[in-house]
Design an enzyme around this catalytic site. Structure first.
Site, PDB file in Angstrom:
ATOM      1  N   GLY A 115      21.356 -15.730 -23.146  1.00 41.89           N
ATOM      2  CA  GLY A 115      21.998 -15.052 -22.035  1.00 41.89           C
ATOM      3  C   GLY A 115      23.493 -14.935 -22.279  1.00 41.89           C
ATOM      4  CB  CYS A 116      26.035 -12.551 -21.066  1.00 47.22           C
ATOM      5  SG  CYS A 116      25.580 -12.422 -19.320  1.00 47.22           S
ATOM      6  CE1 TYR A 117      28.763 -15.065 -15.884  1.00 40.87           C
ATOM      7  CE2 TYR A 117      26.489 -14.607 -15.269  1.00 40.87           C
ATOM      8  CZ  TYR A 117      27.842 -14.422 -15.083  1.00 40.87           C
ATOM      9  OH  TYR A 117      28.274 -13.590 -14.072  1.00 40.87           O
ATOM     10  CB  THR A 119      26.518 -16.354 -25.346  1.00 43.65           C
ATOM     11  OG1 THR A 119      25.177 -15.899 -25.559  1.00 43.65           O
ATOM     12  CG2 THR A 119      27.315 -16.138 -26.622  1.00 43.65           C
TER      13      THR A 119
END
Length: 310
Positions: A115-117, A119
């Site tokens: 996920g972006c968060y 990462t």
């Protein structure tokens, strides 16, 4: 013969970004499904099974369904949903997680895109855990802001279309107020933490970009390290690779502010160490594009690794 790539969910936000990144590639054959046929299960199954790599840009349940359609088939999978990120049979697709992670991705049949968060959060937490500076039971907090494209087509429409019946006029809003979030399990697992972090996500009125912050007390870390020693742990962890840049301390100290859109449109990530020896506090900051290293860019990076390409 060129590798065949099928993006299941190519008409969504992440899928469209991946298609854009692959548009100029002459070393791949892109299999595609017309938007009006995207719910045709038989056609989807045919394309999934014809691909060398299927990139799933689907909701969790649909990703599980697609993976089930490929059981017993040779197609390799990159799943961008949260469905398989903590599953023992899937390799976590953060190539810079630890020294052998890129090789694991190269050899894997099943890869779960981060996920972006997570990462951003894991990129800051994991080096300190591996260096022995951060105990597994440290009460970690993660604060973050993302561009609104992270919410997919529905949020994009609500943010951009003033005539939308559920139009959002807010410039910046906090959500996940119950402190329950789908990204917490992977933060805990790959951050090597005993407890899930307290995670406070927010969204700003900008399309792409992200800041993730992990504040810590130096005096509560093992050995009571200096800012320099914390920075060195990050720099050593990411030495020798090109995607994650650990910003020099002097450069970070000279910054008057951090722009969440700094790396919008790119696939890299910057890590900064801020703080004060006098206060005994440090703020670790990751800056990335929520659709770059935080989603579509990472999926393409993983695809290249799996195909043995640059």
């Amino acid at each position: 013969m060129k590798p065949k790539i099928f993006i299941d969910g190519e008409h969504g936000t992440t899928g469209l970004q991946i298609r854009t990144r692959l548009a100029g590639r002459t070393d791949l054959e892109i299999l595609s499904i017309p938007e009006e046929e995207r719910r045709n299960k038989d056609l989807r199954a045919e394309l999934l099974r014809a691909a060398d790599i299927a990139i799933l840009c689907l909701p969790d349940d649909a990703s599980r369904e697609a993976a089930a359609l490929l059981e017993g088939h040779k197609t390799r999978i990159i799943d961008t949903s949260t469905a398989h990120r903590t599953h023992a049979d899937w390799v976590y697709g953060f190539a810079e997680l630890e020294p052998m992670q890129a090789q694991r991705i190269r050899e894997a049949r099943l890869v779960a895109n981060p996920g972006c968060y997570p990462t951003g959060a894991i990129s800051l937490i994991r080096p300190l855990r591996d260096a022995g500076l951060l105990n597994s039971d440290y009460p970690v907090t993660v604060n973050a802001v993302s561009g609104y494209t992270g919410g997919g087509k529905q949020m994009i429409a609500r943010m951009e279309d003033a005539t939308h019946p559920e139009h959002m006029a807010e410039n910046h809003f906090l959500y996940g107020l119950s402190l329950k979030h789908k990204h917490l399990p992977e933060m805990k697992l790959y951050g090597r933490l005993d407890h899930a972090p307290i995670f406070a996500p927010s969204v700003g009125r900008f399309p792409q970009g992200m800041i993730v912050q992990v504040p810590l007390y130096l005096g509560l870390l093992n050995g009571k390290p200096t800012l320099h020693e914390v920075h060195q742990a990050l720099a050593a962890h990411y030495s020798g690779q090109k995607i994650v840049r650990v910003v020099p301390l002097e450069e970070s100290a000279a910054l008057p502010l951090i722009d969440a859109e700094l790396l919008a449109g790119t696939d890299g990530m910057n890590l900064c160490v801020f703080g004060s020896e006098e206060s005994g506090q440090v703020n670790l900051v990751a800056v990335l594009d929520n659709l770059g290293k935080g989603a579509s860019g990472a999926a393409v990076q993983n695809m290249n690794l799996m195909l043995g390409l640059s």
